[in-house]
Design a protein around this motif. Structure first.
Motif, mmCIF file in Angstrom:
data_model
loop_
_atom_site.group_PDB
_atom_site.id
_atom_site.type_symbol
_atom_site.label_atom_id
_atom_site.label_comp_id
_atom_site.label_asym_id
_atom_site.label_seq_id
_atom_site.Cartn_x
_atom_site.Cartn_y
_atom_site.Cartn_z
ATOM 1 N N LEU A 26 1.020 -1.429 -0.619
ATOM 2 C CA LEU A 26 -0.040 -0.135 0.205
ATOM 3 C C LEU A 26 0.939 1.105 -0.084
ATOM 4 O O LEU A 26 0.451 2.205 -0.872
ATOM 5 N N TRP A 29 1.902 1.576 -3.638
ATOM 6 C CA TRP A 29 0.990 1.744 -4.512
ATOM 7 C C TRP A 29 0.486 3.499 -3.481
ATOM 8 O O TRP A 29 0.616 4.337 -4.758
ATOM 9 N N VAL A 126 -5.834 -3.182 -6.104
ATOM 10 C CA VAL A 126 -5.052 -3.113 -4.873
ATOM 11 C C VAL A 126 -5.317 -3.793 -4.402
ATOM 12 O O VAL A 126 -4.018 -4.667 -3.822
ATOM 13 N N THR A 170 6.213 -4.807 -6.656
ATOM 14 C CA THR A 170 4.545 -3.516 -7.215
ATOM 15 C C THR A 170 5.987 -2.546 -7.202
ATOM 16 O O THR A 170 4.916 -1.939 -7.907
ATOM 17 N N TRP A 179 -1.753 -1.429 -10.369
ATOM 18 C CA TRP A 179 -2.838 -0.967 -9.617
ATOM 19 C C TRP A 179 -3.854 -0.031 -10.643
ATOM 20 O O TRP A 179 -4.366 0.386 -10.054
ATOM 21 N N SER A 185 -2.336 -7.719 -11.714
ATOM 22 C CA SER A 185 -2.478 -8.392 -9.838
ATOM 23 C C SER A 185 -3.273 -8.943 -9.834
ATOM 24 O O SER A 185 -3.095 -10.294 -8.635
#
Length: 425
Positions: A26, A29, A126, A170, A179, A185
């Motif tokens: 995260l 991201w 996500v 990632t 994303w 993903s």
């Protein structure tokens, strides 16, 4: 008997690895989105406009309307080809999952139509990326770390390794696609967990995950092949053990797994053949709509001769991505033969490379199509390097610039291909 679920010391809580990998994913991201928004603003582009390019449009349109009922360019218009001749190239796993998520998203947020689908697509991507990061961390800790070091990972290693391998996955060059409203993903998460189940000898779970992967991408054929070899290996082990009744259940499950896994891919292609019957079926539609077909690498070699050293930045990046992945395949023979890279990890990665480089198609999409091989084949080297550095406290700080350097490289390639390159991905 099944392989142990985890070799992480019991002193570490069960939630430590998924939380560490999830938080790291995260953070990547968030940084990626800030980078894209800042970079895009300097070019007069919005974040949504950047993330909704190319295949993202197809995915969200299929999610909203199914495989027909919309138009892209001339396809789907009264004077053009049926839209199905192009739309069937996109497997249904991701767009239909987005459709199912869009309904509660709309109910909660009050959004509808394209806006609800947009939010649902980002949510699916996500969440799938976080699940992927968790799977990569488990694969590294439970199977690669003991193979590399000869012992389970300690507490510090069990916290540091998920951070490092999650960044590897990632923040990779073109990792931005994880994303976006793309299937990468979801497909990568299914692949990683399917491989993990194979290593644990939980073959029915691996078969179900492969079935889902086969509804998401055609390259699930690599997983089906790996399951077939798992079945052969289990049969051979059973015969060598004297065909004991106790081991027959595992053999039966291993033999059923590839059949189960093939249902998704085979079922969708049969359905798509009917939708694209007017042009000759699914593979003919791929050829006509996307110039995609297996040619044993002829188109790839022609592209490399033309664009490796000259042309737009996106072409050069695509060319060198293909070259470096081919080199990585050769380099991966070292950990494979040294038995610190399980063949169940190596085989689907190499088969994916063969499928990708052996086919014609949109060449500048290759960096994202090769993300899974890069992840699986680099993973043992990254785990080995992490283990070496953690054994020497003074050297362990080198992990920080390595992680930052990989992230900067990945963000630059992602931004250049998505914002500055005319043909996106």
């Amino acid at each position: 008997m099944n392989e142990p679920r985890s070799t992480t010391p019991r002193l570490l809580p069960r939630w430590a690895v998924p939380v560490t990998s999830g938080v790291t994913a995260l953070l990547v991201w968030g940084l990626q989105m800030v980078t894209l928004q800042t970079w895009g603003a300097s070019r007069g582009a919005s974040l949504r406009g950047i993330l909704m390019q190319w295949d993202a449009q197809w995915m969200t349109l299929i999610s909203r309307f199914g495989y027909g009922g919309f138009a892209v360019g001339e396809a789907g218009t009264p004077g053009g080809d049926p839209i199905q001749w192009q739309s069937v190239a996109f497997f249904p796993g991701y767009p239909f999952l987005v459709r199912w998520v869009a309904a509660p998203v709309g109910a909660v947020t009050g959004l509808s139509g394209a806006d609800a689908t947009w939010v649902a697509a980002l949510t699916v991507s996500v969440v799938a990326a976080v699940v992927m990061a968790w799977g990569v961390s488990r694969l590294a800790l439970d199977h690669l770390w003991p193979a590399v070091t000869g012992r389970p990972a300690g507490e510090i290693a069990s916290l540091v390794t998920p951070v490092v391998v999650t960044v590897l996955a990632t923040a990779a060059p073109m990792g931005v696609v994880y994303w976006m409203p793309y299937s990468e993903s979801l497909y990568t998460a299914l692949t990683v967990w399917a491989v993990l189940m194979m290593l644990r000898r939980r073959y029915l779970a691996a078969g179900l995950l492969t079935l889902a992967a086969g509804l998401t991408r055609l390259t699930a054929a690599a997983l089906i092949l790996t399951l077939c070899l798992c079945a052969v290996a289990e049969l051979w082990r059973w015969f060598r053990s004297g065909r004991r009744r106790a081991g027959f259940t595992t053999v039966a499950r291993a033999c059923a797994a590839p059949v189960l896994g093939a249902v998704g891919t085979a079922g969708y292609i049969l359905w798509a053949d009917g939708q694209a019957a007017g042009v000759g079926g699914y593979f003919a539609a791929q050829e006509q709509g996307w110039h995609s077909g297996f040619d044993a690498g002829a188109a790839t070699l022609d592209w490399l001769r033309q664009w490796t050293f000259t042309g737009m930045t996106g072409y050069v990046i695509s060319s060198w991505a293909m070259i470096l992945v081919a080199v990585l395949v050769v380099a991966s023979l070292w950990p494979l033969l040294g038995r610190w890279l399980p063949w169940q990890v190596w085989l689907p990665a190499v088969v994916t490379v063969a499928i990708t480089l052996g086919s014609d198609g949109v060449m500048h999409s290759r960096p994202r199509l090769l993300l899974i091989p890069v992840l699986l084949l680099l993973l043992p080297f990254v785990v080995r390097l992490t283990a070496v550095l953690l054994r020497r406290p003074r050297w362990s700080v080198l992990l920080v610039p390595l992680v930052i350097g990989w992230t900067v490289l990945g963000f630059w390639v992602s931004g250049a291909m998505l914002i500055d390159f005319e043909y996106a991905i």
